[in-house]
Design a protein around this motif. Structure first.
Motif, PDB file in Angstrom:
ATOM      1  N   GLY A  99     -29.456   5.953 -14.729  1.00  0.00           N
ATOM      2  CA  GLY A  99     -28.416   6.538 -13.894  1.00  0.00           C
ATOM      3  C   GLY A  99     -28.659   8.007 -13.628  1.00  0.00           C
ATOM      4  N   TYR A 100     -28.965   8.766 -14.666  1.00  0.00           N
ATOM      5  CA  TYR A 100     -29.228  10.195 -14.488  1.00  0.00           C
ATOM      6  C   TYR A 100     -30.517  10.440 -13.725  1.00  0.00           C
ATOM      7  N   ALA A 101     -31.511   9.553 -13.902  1.00  0.00           N
ATOM      8  CA  ALA A 101     -32.765   9.706 -13.167  1.00  0.00           C
ATOM      9  C   ALA A 101     -32.549   9.491 -11.675  1.00  0.00           C
ATOM     10  N   PHE A 102     -31.745   8.487 -11.322  1.00  0.00           N
ATOM     11  CA  PHE A 102     -31.488   8.209  -9.919  1.00  0.00           C
ATOM     12  C   PHE A 102     -30.717   9.352  -9.262  1.00  0.00           C
ATOM     13  N   VAL A 103     -29.657   9.806  -9.921  1.00  0.00           N
ATOM     14  CA  VAL A 103     -28.877  10.914  -9.372  1.00  0.00           C
ATOM     15  C   VAL A 103     -29.732  12.184  -9.338  1.00  0.00           C
ATOM     16  N   GLY A 104     -30.593  12.366 -10.349  1.00  0.00           N
ATOM     17  CA  GLY A 104     -31.492  13.514 -10.347  1.00  0.00           C
ATOM     18  C   GLY A 104     -32.413  13.514  -9.141  1.00  0.00           C
ATOM     19  N   ALA A 105     -32.889  12.322  -8.747  1.00  0.00           N
ATOM     20  CA  ALA A 105     -33.735  12.220  -7.553  1.00  0.00           C
ATOM     21  C   ALA A 105     -32.951  12.601  -6.301  1.00  0.00           C
ATOM     22  N   VAL A 106     -31.681  12.183  -6.236  1.00  0.00           N
ATOM     23  CA  VAL A 106     -30.831  12.548  -5.096  1.00  0.00           C
ATOM     24  C   VAL A 106     -30.623  14.064  -5.066  1.00  0.00           C
ATOM     25  N   VAL A 107     -30.374  14.657  -6.235  1.00  0.00           N
ATOM     26  CA  VAL A 107     -30.180  16.113  -6.314  1.00  0.00           C
ATOM     27  C   VAL A 107     -31.422  16.847  -5.832  1.00  0.00           C
ATOM     28  N   CYS A 108     -32.584  16.349  -6.202  1.00  0.00           N
ATOM     29  CA  CYS A 108     -33.826  16.990  -5.756  1.00  0.00           C
ATOM     30  C   CYS A 108     -33.947  16.930  -4.233  1.00  0.00           C
ATOM     31  N   VAL A 110     -31.457  16.780  -2.143  1.00  0.00           N
ATOM     32  CA  VAL A 110     -30.451  17.717  -1.641  1.00  0.00           C
ATOM     33  C   VAL A 110     -30.985  19.147  -1.691  1.00  0.00           C
ATOM     34  N   GLN A 111     -31.619  19.498  -2.801  1.00  0.00           N
ATOM     35  CA  GLN A 111     -32.108  20.862  -2.962  1.00  0.00           C
ATOM     36  C   GLN A 111     -33.236  21.188  -1.990  1.00  0.00           C
ATOM     37  N   PHE A 112     -34.146  20.250  -1.765  1.00  0.00           N
ATOM     38  CA  PHE A 112     -35.230  20.500  -0.816  1.00  0.00           C
ATOM     39  C   PHE A 112     -34.678  20.609   0.606  1.00  0.00           C
ATOM     40  N   ALA A 113     -33.685  19.774   0.928  1.00  0.00           N
ATOM     41  CA  ALA A 113     -33.057  19.869   2.249  1.00  0.00           C
ATOM     42  C   ALA A 113     -32.360  21.211   2.410  1.00  0.00           C
ATOM     43  N   LEU A 114     -31.624  21.632   1.367  1.00  0.00           N
ATOM     44  CA  LEU A 114     -30.925  22.917   1.408  1.00  0.00           C
ATOM     45  C   LEU A 114     -31.918  24.062   1.537  1.00  0.00           C
ATOM     46  N   GLY A 115     -33.029  23.980   0.829  1.00  0.00           N
ATOM     47  CA  GLY A 115     -34.029  25.041   0.876  1.00  0.00           C
ATOM     48  C   GLY A 115     -34.647  25.200   2.248  1.00  0.00           C
ATOM     49  N   GLU A 116     -34.954  24.082   2.915  1.00  0.00           N
ATOM     50  CA  GLU A 116     -35.582  24.161   4.229  1.00  0.00           C
ATOM     51  C   GLU A 116     -34.633  24.766   5.271  1.00  0.00           C
ATOM     52  N   VAL A 117     -33.377  24.336   5.236  1.00  0.00           N
ATOM     53  CA  VAL A 117     -32.421  24.848   6.219  1.00  0.00           C
ATOM     54  C   VAL A 117     -32.041  26.292   5.905  1.00  0.00           C
ATOM     55  N   SER A 118     -31.867  26.619   4.615  1.00  0.00           N
ATOM     56  CA  SER A 118     -31.484  27.984   4.238  1.00  0.00           C
ATOM     57  C   SER A 118     -32.590  28.987   4.534  1.00  0.00           C
ATOM     58  N   ALA A 119     -33.838  28.560   4.434  1.00  0.00           N
ATOM     59  CA  ALA A 119     -34.942  29.464   4.757  1.00  0.00           C
ATOM     60  C   ALA A 119     -34.925  29.839   6.235  1.00  0.00           C
ATOM     61  N   LEU A 120     -34.448  28.925   7.078  1.00  0.00           N
ATOM     62  CA  LEU A 120     -34.367  29.205   8.512  1.00  0.00           C
ATOM     63  C   LEU A 120     -33.086  29.950   8.853  1.00  0.00           C
ATOM     64  N   PHE A 121     -31.976  29.581   8.188  1.00  0.00           N
ATOM     65  CA  PHE A 121     -30.674  30.203   8.436  1.00  0.00           C
ATOM     66  C   PHE A 121     -30.127  30.788   7.130  1.00  0.00           C
ATOM     67  N   PHE A 441     -27.125  15.930   5.964  1.00  0.00           N
ATOM     68  CA  PHE A 441     -26.913  15.705   7.394  1.00  0.00           C
ATOM     69  C   PHE A 441     -27.419  16.892   8.206  1.00  0.00           C
ATOM     70  N   ASN A 442     -27.162  18.118   7.740  1.00  0.00           N
ATOM     71  CA  ASN A 442     -27.682  19.314   8.414  1.00  0.00           C
ATOM     72  C   ASN A 442     -29.198  19.258   8.520  1.00  0.00           C
ATOM     73  N   HIS A 443     -29.833  18.857   7.430  1.00  0.00           N
ATOM     74  CA  HIS A 443     -31.294  18.816   7.402  1.00  0.00           C
ATOM     75  C   HIS A 443     -31.836  17.771   8.374  1.00  0.00           C
ATOM     76  N   TYR A 469     -37.605  11.911   5.242  1.00  0.00           N
ATOM     77  CA  TYR A 469     -37.372  10.560   4.714  1.00  0.00           C
ATOM     78  C   TYR A 469     -36.452  10.593   3.487  1.00  0.00           C
ATOM     79  N   THR A 470     -36.682  11.560   2.602  1.00  0.00           N
ATOM     80  CA  THR A 470     -35.846  11.623   1.403  1.00  0.00           C
ATOM     81  C   THR A 470     -34.408  12.006   1.746  1.00  0.00           C
ATOM     82  N   SER A 471     -34.217  12.785   2.799  1.00  0.00           N
ATOM     83  CA  SER A 471     -32.857  13.158   3.190  1.00  0.00           C
ATOM     84  C   SER A 471     -32.067  11.944   3.664  1.00  0.00           C
ATOM     85  N   TRP A 472     -32.713  11.057   4.416  1.00  0.00           N
ATOM     86  CA  TRP A 472     -32.030   9.839   4.856  1.00  0.00           C
ATOM     87  C   TRP A 472     -31.656   8.974   3.657  1.00  0.00           C
ATOM     88  N   ALA A 473     -32.598   8.803   2.730  1.00  0.00           N
ATOM     89  CA  ALA A 473     -32.330   7.970   1.549  1.00  0.00           C
ATOM     90  C   ALA A 473     -31.229   8.584   0.690  1.00  0.00           C
TER      91      ALA A 473
END
Length: 562
Positions: A99-108, A110-121, A441-443, A469-473
């Motif tokens: 359970g924690y591994a799956f949610v951890g993958a989702v968090v990762c 989220v963080q990569f999506a946030l990083g890409e958008v925040s670097a631009l904005f 969704f932003n990403h 791909y990871t953002s959609w999943a």
């Protein structure tokens, strides 16, 4: 919706040639250069991505190590130290780990999506303001006020939790302890933002040391390294077993146990999305925020999963000691194992660190709430009084308001009032999943805009080929978590009104806020070809950051803040 008509070449922003080409000779005087950029931008009818007020009035005082450790402080909270016992009871050692591994993958993701958008904005308010650029100002309004409401109530909640932790040692002078925590939280929030960074850096280091310490301690106990204690190994994975039946029997009951762990794990990771809300107060945000985001994978893997694994080895899932719901260190499975092994100092040490975690969470909620409220005020979605700042760049009106809300912690002195208070807090319990969904969704919209406008993703300041791909999943997973967050209440004989409200009421609240602002302001969904991607890239050229030299020597091995 185009903010300017300027275009640039297709040289990737991450290439050495790009940085060499755009670095001005007078970059040493960064403040003067930024002012010059904004004056020229206005004369050219260019509306900058980073608002002039946040650029000039806020202080860029959060350094690389601060922003890295703020991300870590958000990822490691009281849930790791106190809630693992409940996860073990519900899902078993393997169910909790998966359970924690799956949610951890989702968090990762989220963080990569946030990083890409925040670097631009790199704007104050992070994903709340991103929604305005990328999708619809009404979505920014709805999610922004949802986050403000949740974070403002989180401060008195964390102070109440700190009071419970102190009662592990003494139950005297509860009102005095609440007052002390409110005053300290206010002082950290109102002084120079660099002080906040140093405080969070210190707290995060304490958490790292504690996690490393209890993992090592757990291994020693498990392997029979304590005098008089036999080797445990993976005994409890065989008896009572790797999974636990929850609300049903057989394989279905074991799956429900695993799913319940996953829903609980979401809230253990709550706060990781807050590292970029103070982007306008971060030095070189286009480089430092992505660096902080990409460290989450290592932290999740090493710190969280190792902790869950060790707990499943130390304590059986059917241990009666796990029924302790005191809210103090006594309910931690690490404490249970240490006490049985005769290591009597561990409970007080863990309780002290968890106390700092509660205070740290209070500080982080104050930072997130005040900066997002400031960002809403910038876009005239909140009263303009919240734009007032001190000479050190602190939005002091936002801080004062949040401190006044923090006095709700005094309700914990009355059991009846505390019940009502937690009912209010439960209304935003699903806010974490809403925020994560908006980030993803932003990403996704950003990459759709890139494709529509014919801009190569290599032009982004920070990107990875797999993130679309990871953002959609991850978005599908977040929506599924959100819709099934209160699944237990639909089992016959298990209805609970408070659980249902905390799991689902936030969804219609956000929808109503979005629809109301959209109707009132007549906002429109931004077409993909009008997302200001090129304008953000142009702004990077007009106001470049100093290139941060790569880590060398032993610092390259540092997975925490380097």
């Amino acid at each position: 919706m185009r903010l300017s008509g300027t275009t640039t070449g297709s040289t990737p922003l991450s290439s050495p040639e790009f940085h060499a080409e755009i670095t001005p000779s007078h970059l040493e005087n960064k403040t003067a250069f930024r002012d010059e950029v904004y004056v020229n931008s206005e004369s050219d009818n260019v509306v900058p991505i980073v608002d002039r007020r946040e650029n000039n009035e806020l202080s860029r005082s959060l350094k690389q190590r601060h922003i890295q450790m703020i991300a870590l402080a958000g990822a490691i909270g009281t849930g790791l130290f106190l809630s693992l016992g409940g996860a073990l009871q519900t899902g078993g050692p393997l169910g909790a780990l998966l359970g924690y591994a799956f949610v951890g993958a989702v968090v990762c993701a989220v963080q990569f999506a946030l990083g890409e958008v925040s670097a631009l904005f790199p704007v104050t308010g992070s994903f709340v303001r991103h929604a305005e650029f990328i999708f619809d100002p009404a979505l920014g309004f709805a999610v922004g006020w949802n986050v403000v409401y949740g974070t403002y109530l989180s401060v008195p909640s964390e102070i109440s939790a700190a009071l419970v932790l102190i009662q592990y040692w003494t139950d005297k002078y509860p009102a005095l302890w609440i007052t002390i925590f409110i005053v300290i939280t206010f002082l950290v929030g109102i002084v120079f933002v660099g002080v906040y960074g140093e405080v969070e850096f210190f707290f995060a280091m304490l958490k790292i040391l504690l996690v490393v310490g209890v993992v090592i301690m757990g291994l020693i106990i498990d392997l029979g390294g304590v005098s008089g204690q036999e080797r445990i190994g993976f005994r409890y994975w065989s008896n009572p077993g790797p999974f636990v039946e929850y609300l049903s029997s057989g394989s279905w009951g074991q799956f429900l146990g695993f799913w319940a762990v996953m829903n609980n794990a979401v809230y253990s990771f709550a706060g990781v999305e807050s590292l970029s809300v103070a982007a306008a107060e971060t030095q070189n945000p286009r480089q430092n925020i992505p660096k902080a985001c990409k460290r989450v994978f290592a932290r999740v893997t090493i710190l969280y999963l190792l902790s869950v694994l060790i707990v499943g080895m130390l304590v059986p899932s059917n241990d009666s000691a796990l029924d302790d719901y005191s809210g103090t260190a006594s309910e931690s499975p690490f404490v249970i194992a240490a006490t049985r092994a005769g290591i009597n100092a561990v409970p007080s040490i863990i309780n002290a660190i968890v106390l700092t975690s509660a205070w740290s969470a209070s500080n982080q909620s104050l930072l997130a709430g005040t900066r997002i409220l400031y960002g809403l005020a910038l876009k005239k979605q909140a009263p303009q009084v919240f734009l007032r700042t001190t000479k050190y760049g602190i939005p002091y009106v936002c801080v004062i308001l949040q401190t006044l809300v923090a006095t709700l912690a005094y309700m914990s002195l009355s059991n009846g009032a505390l019940t009502v208070f937690y009912w209010f807090l439960d209304l935003t319990a699903a806010g974490t999943l809403v925020s994560w969904s908006v980030i993803l969704f932003n990403h996704i919209r950003l990459h759709q805009g890139l494709k529509k406008q014919g801009i190569a993703k290599e032009e982004l300041p920070w990107h990875h080929w797999w993130t679309p791909y990871t953002s959609w999943a991850a978005l599908a997973s977040c929506i599924l978590f959100l819709l099934t967050g209160g699944f237990s209440v639909f089992v016959n004989g298990n209805w609970d009104t408070a659980t249902f409200i905390s799991s689902y009421l936030d969804i219609p609240l956000v929808i109503v806020a979005y629809s109301g602002w959209k109707i009132f302001k007549r906002t429109k969904i931004i077409p993909l070809d009008e997302i200001p991607i090129r304008d953000a890239l142009d702004e990077i050229v007009r106001a470049p950051e100093e290139k941060i030299p790569p880590s060398r020597g032993w610092r390259r091995l540092n997975i925490f803040w380097g």
